[in-house]
Each structure stands twice: as C-alpha cells, then as structure tokens.
Design a protein around this motif. Structure first.
Motif, PDB file in Angstrom:
ATOM      1  N   THR A 117       0.780  -1.345   0.076  1.00 46.88           N
ATOM      2  CA  THR A 117      -0.546   0.005  -0.291  1.00 46.88           C
ATOM      3  C   THR A 117       1.161   0.985  -0.043  1.00 46.88           C
ATOM      4  O   THR A 117       0.773   2.034  -0.759  1.00 46.88           O
ATOM      5  N   THR A 139      -5.345  -1.857  -1.321  1.00 45.66           N
ATOM      6  CA  THR A 139      -6.036  -1.876   0.435  1.00 45.66           C
ATOM      7  C   THR A 139      -6.887  -1.017   0.692  1.00 45.66           C
ATOM      8  O   THR A 139      -8.471  -1.014   1.428  1.00 45.66           O
ATOM      9  N   GLU A 179      -1.879  -2.943  -6.134  1.00 42.65           N
ATOM     10  CA  GLU A 179      -1.201  -3.385  -5.239  1.00 42.65           C
ATOM     11  C   GLU A 179      -1.471  -4.152  -5.284  1.00 42.65           C
ATOM     12  O   GLU A 179      -2.630  -5.395  -5.525  1.00 42.65           O
ATOM     13  N   ARG A 329      -0.562   4.593   7.470  1.00 39.50           N
ATOM     14  CA  ARG A 329       0.905   3.785   7.662  1.00 39.50           C
ATOM     15  C   ARG A 329       2.456   4.574   8.315  1.00 39.50           C
ATOM     16  O   ARG A 329       2.876   4.920   7.370  1.00 39.50           O
TER      17      ARG A 329
END
Ligand SMILES: Nc1ncnc2c1ncn2[C@@H]1O[C@H](COP(=O)(O)OP(=O)(O)OP(=O)(O)O)[C@@H](O)[C@H]1O
Ligand SMILES: [Mg+2]
Length: 488
Positions: A117, A139, A179, A329
């Motif tokens: 990702t 995702t 991805e 993230r």
C-alpha cells in the motif's frame, strides 16, 4: 456489449456447444447478478463451485455458460464453452470485454509481504505531483486522479478490476499503480493484464493460513514476475533474502534497489530520526518526510520504479522529498505544547506490530517513553492475541490494551485473551481500558513531553465494528481531539 467470439481470446477453449456469434451484455461469476444477455462463468472458489449455479444463472437470463465441465443437460438456445481453467478465463474475458485497458496504460503492480500500500500510494502521489493523471488501486482506497472511490479492502475481482481500469483509461489516466496481493495472483484475478512494471518489496512469513507453506507463498509471488513480458521491467529489493529469486526467471528487464550493496538504485541512510530520513540516493543528498528504515526501502522502490518509467532522477527526488506516506501507515501528529509524538499505524499482526515498535525503538534518542495502545479484532485468529500482548509489552514502556473491532465477540473477553500472554515483567507495564477513545486519552495523559504514543491496529479505518454495528471511529481524528483537549 461484445460478441462472445471476440472476448474468448486466450481463454484456452476445449470445446463449444452452440453459436459464438451472440451479443454479451455483461460477464458474471456470481449467478445472483446474472441477467438477460449475461455470459456466466462457473469458477471454483474456496468454499463453493460455480458449476452448481449454472442453472440459477440461466434462469436469470444468461445466454452463455463458460465452464470446465459441461453440464449433463444442455439447453438448446444457450452457448456452452468449455475451457481449461475458468478462473484464468475470467481474467482474460474481463480484460477483453473492457477493451484490454491495461495495454493502453502504464500499469505497475506492487507485491510483497509489507509495504504494498505504501509503495503504490507513493507512486500514485509522485506521478500526480509530476503532472500526470494517475490511478491507484490499493487496500486502502482506489483513486482516479484526485477523485477518491469507495474503499474495497481487498484487491477487486477480475471483472471489477478491468471495469475500473477501463474507467481510469477513459478518464484520462496514463499510469496506474496497483497493489497486487498473493491472493490476487493465485486466484488469477490479474490474468490477462499487461503490466509495464512489477515491483517486489520484501517477504516474511505472513498469509500462511492461506498459502499452506512458505515455499508455496514464494512460488505464487514469483509467478507474477515470471509472467512479465520482455518489454516490461521488474524491480526488486536486493537486501531481501528472496530478492534475487523473484527475478530469476523473468523475461522483463531486471533492476535492483538496495541500502546495503551495489545496485541499480542505491541508497544510504545518513540520518533516520523522528523528523524524517536523510538519504544519499544515487549521489544526491535528499531529505524525506517519511520515517523509519522500512520507508527508506519503500522510497528506493518508488524512486527506481519512476526512473524505470522514464522520469528524470532529480525531478523524482525533488517531488518525493515532500510527500507524506499512505494514510494510517506510520502516520504521525505532534502535539503543540508537549510535543508528544502520536503515531497511527495499521499494524494488526504480531509481525507488523514488532516491526513498527522496533522502528520506533531505533528512532528514539534515548529519554522518550513509548506508550502503545493496541487491541485485537474479534472473530479472527485467536492464537495471535497473547502473542500481540507479549510483543506490545516487550517493545514498549507502557501499554494500554483496548478494543479493536470486536465484531460479534465480547470486547473484555478479547482483552483477557491478550493479557493471558503476559509474563511477570510485562504485567507491570499495562492497563486495560475497553473503550478505545478512553484508552487513547489515558495514553496521552500518561505521556511526558516528547514521549511517543503508538496507536496500532486500525490505521486508515474510519469505523469500529461492535456487535455487528459499524460506529464511526477514526484513530487520527480522536488523537487530534485528545491532544487539543488535554493541552488546553
Ligand atoms: N517495506 C516495509 N517493510 C516492513 N514493514 C513495512 C514496510 N512498509 C510498510 N511497513 C509496515 O507494515 C505494515 C503494512 O504496510 P502497508 O499497508 O504499506 O503494507 P501492505 O503490503 O499493503 O499490507 P497488506 O497486506 O495488509 O495490504 C504497516 O504497519 C507499515 O507501517
Ligand atoms: Mg495493503
């Protein structure tokens, strides 16, 4: 709309009953979605076999059936096409049906255990910054230019994937970053697509519940590189144990990136702290906003891919240096007064949690405490609960166990299972607070100036699922509110 004959290209036909000269309005693998003019493809799934639903699809008006085994009774007005493998045929037919969109785009697939990702999102942001219209399939979310489409959480099936690619092409995208999970490769969801580039991040023991053995997991990932065309490029991590194996048999042009050895795209970390990374990349010193060694790898993968796509090295580094990463993230916010560093990360497996916490440990200058807020999802792998508890405590100074998405389970019961993994030393470090917002509040209250608060498990998710109901909940938003409230 298409003629059946025209969309069967490369499907591996074994036999045909009926005419191929019929109009097809849609292709479907789900008999419930079949309608007048549909070509129904009977795919064998993990739990069900589409061959059982051929009659149901015909009742809904399907005019063609694509199958591996011909039904015993054939209907005169229906065309039956027998193929070797219906999962592969679905990918090929979907690609044909939507006008082979990947051939008119520069499509890049990113695979590996961690970082997919992040890498795909950075590539998307980079190409937008370079002035292209780019598409993203991840995702977390799909994007067409600036337009955000609904989150999917998994790689879409072959049919929606190709429909989306066609939409991206029609809306003017020139580059699409995707991805590409090992599930998608294994289930042939990407069959038929023509990739310009394939990127490998790294591989660890993950997803073994799905791919029975580690060797099988590696084989599946490698098959993605094996199927790359000779005009394409494949780029891999030279510092990963499996980095070279991945590219062993590919026809594509091979490139490597590395922080440790000679490589086509070589980086060296000069500084790695909580304000970012300073790296030497191909003899240029660059500051990046992303933090942590793993992001140095992600950045090198992105840099190498952009150069393989023909972009100017200096321009790429200039744009990359100001980019932030993917949502949830290793995302961070710093509080105004006490300079508390709040980090939001999606880590929800023991592996990912240890990864994130050891990155934080390396970034510490010494005096800061690490306070972790974490829980485990309900209705999912229970064995990982005590392991998560253990991992959180060994790498943090204080831990607050709380709810993740309890789903149908009792939240306090999940927490009890996490606590069961703790040794005596760990038991002195934690408290448990079922309410996630209260847990975040407690963590921030416990923090001294410049301490680090990690909120793990949910990342970009905007809800919390409790007893079948999805309640709005956004870790980053809550953290912001708590910072404001406690620092008034
Ligand atoms: N190159 C990397 N190596 C190790 N860990 C990473 C790397 N990049 C990101 N991470 C961390 O791993 C976790 C997953 O990151 P990311 O979502 O980018 O990976 P992913 O491959 O898309 O994962 P998933 O399979 O869940 O979709 C996060 O906790 C992130 O901070
Ligand atoms: Mg992902």
């Amino acid at each position: 709309m298409a003629i059946l004959q025209d969309i069967l290209y490369k499907t591996g036909i074994k036999s045909v009953k009926g005419t191929l000269d019929i109009n097809i309005k849609a292709i479907e693998t789900d008999s419930r979605k079949a309608a007048k003019g549909t070509a129904f493809i009977a795919v064998r799934g993990v739990h069900t076999d589409g061959h059982q639903f051929i009659d149901a699809a015909l009742q809904k008006g399907a005019v063609a059936v694509i199958c591996e085994i011909m039904p015993a009774q054939l209907q005169a007005e229906v065309t039956y096409v027998q193929v070797e493998n219906t999962a592969i045929a679905t990918g090929q037919m979907a690609h044909n049906f939507y006008g082979r969109p990947s051939e008119s785009l520069k499509l890049v697939g990113v695979t590996g255990t961690n970082g997919k990702t992040t890498i795909a999102t950075l590539l998307y942001k980079l190409f937008m910054a370079l002035g292209y219209k780019a598409g993203l399939m991840s995702t977390v979310q799909n994007q067409i230019g600036d337009n955000v489409l609904e989150a999917t959480h998994t790689t879409p099936d072959a049919i929606s994937l190709n429909a989306l690619l066609q939409q991206m092409l029609q809306e003017g995208c020139t580059h699409v970053f995707m991805e590409t999970s090992s599930h998608a490769i294994h289930q042939h969801r990407i069959a038929g697509l023509r990739y310009t580039g394939a990127v490998f991040s790294n591989i660890t023991h993950d997803h073994l519940d799905y791919h029975k053995t580690f060797e099988e997991y590696i084989r599946v990932k490698k098959s993605f590189f094996d199927s790359m065309p000779s005009e394409g490029f494949a780029i891999s991590n030279a510092d990963d144990k499996r980095g070279t194996v991945m590219l062993q048999n590919t026809q594509a042009k091979k490139y490597y990136y590395s922080l440790r050895t000679m490589a086509d795209f070589k980086g060296k970390i000069l500084e790695n702290n909580l304000t970012g990374l300073v790296m030497n990349v191909d003899d240029q010193e660059v500051h990046f906003r992303l933090i942590g060694e793993f992001n140095a790898y992600n950045l090198l993968a992105v840099y190498g891919t952009a150069v393989c796509l023909g972009q100017d090295k200096h321009e790429v580094l200039r744009c990359l240096s100001v980019l932030s990463g993917a949502e949830g993230r290793f995302e961070y916010i710093v509080s105004v007064n006490k300079r508390i560093m709040g980090i939001i990360d999606y880590a929800h497996t023991p592996d990912a949690l240890i990864n994130v916490l050891s990155t934080i440990q390396k970034l510490r200058r010494g005096h800061e405490q690490v306070i972790t807020v974490v829980g485990c999802g309900g209705d999912r792998d229970r064995k990982k609960r005590p392991v998560m508890g253990e991992a959180a405590c060994s790498y943090s100074d204080k831990v607050i166990f709380t709810s993740d998405n309890p789903r149908s389970e009792e939240p306090s019961e999940i927490i009890r299972e996490i606590e069961a993994g703790l040794n005596t030393a760990a038991k002195r470090k934690y408290i448990s607070i079922v309410d996630r917002k209260e847990a975040i509040k407690a963590a921030v209250s416990l923090a001294n100036p410049e301490d680090i608060v990690l909120i793990a498990g949910k990342g970009h998710e905007k809800y919390q699922e409790i007893k079948g109901v999805k309640y709005p909940f956004d870790d980053k938003q809550v953290l912001r509110e708590v910072f404001e409230m406690l620092e008034k």
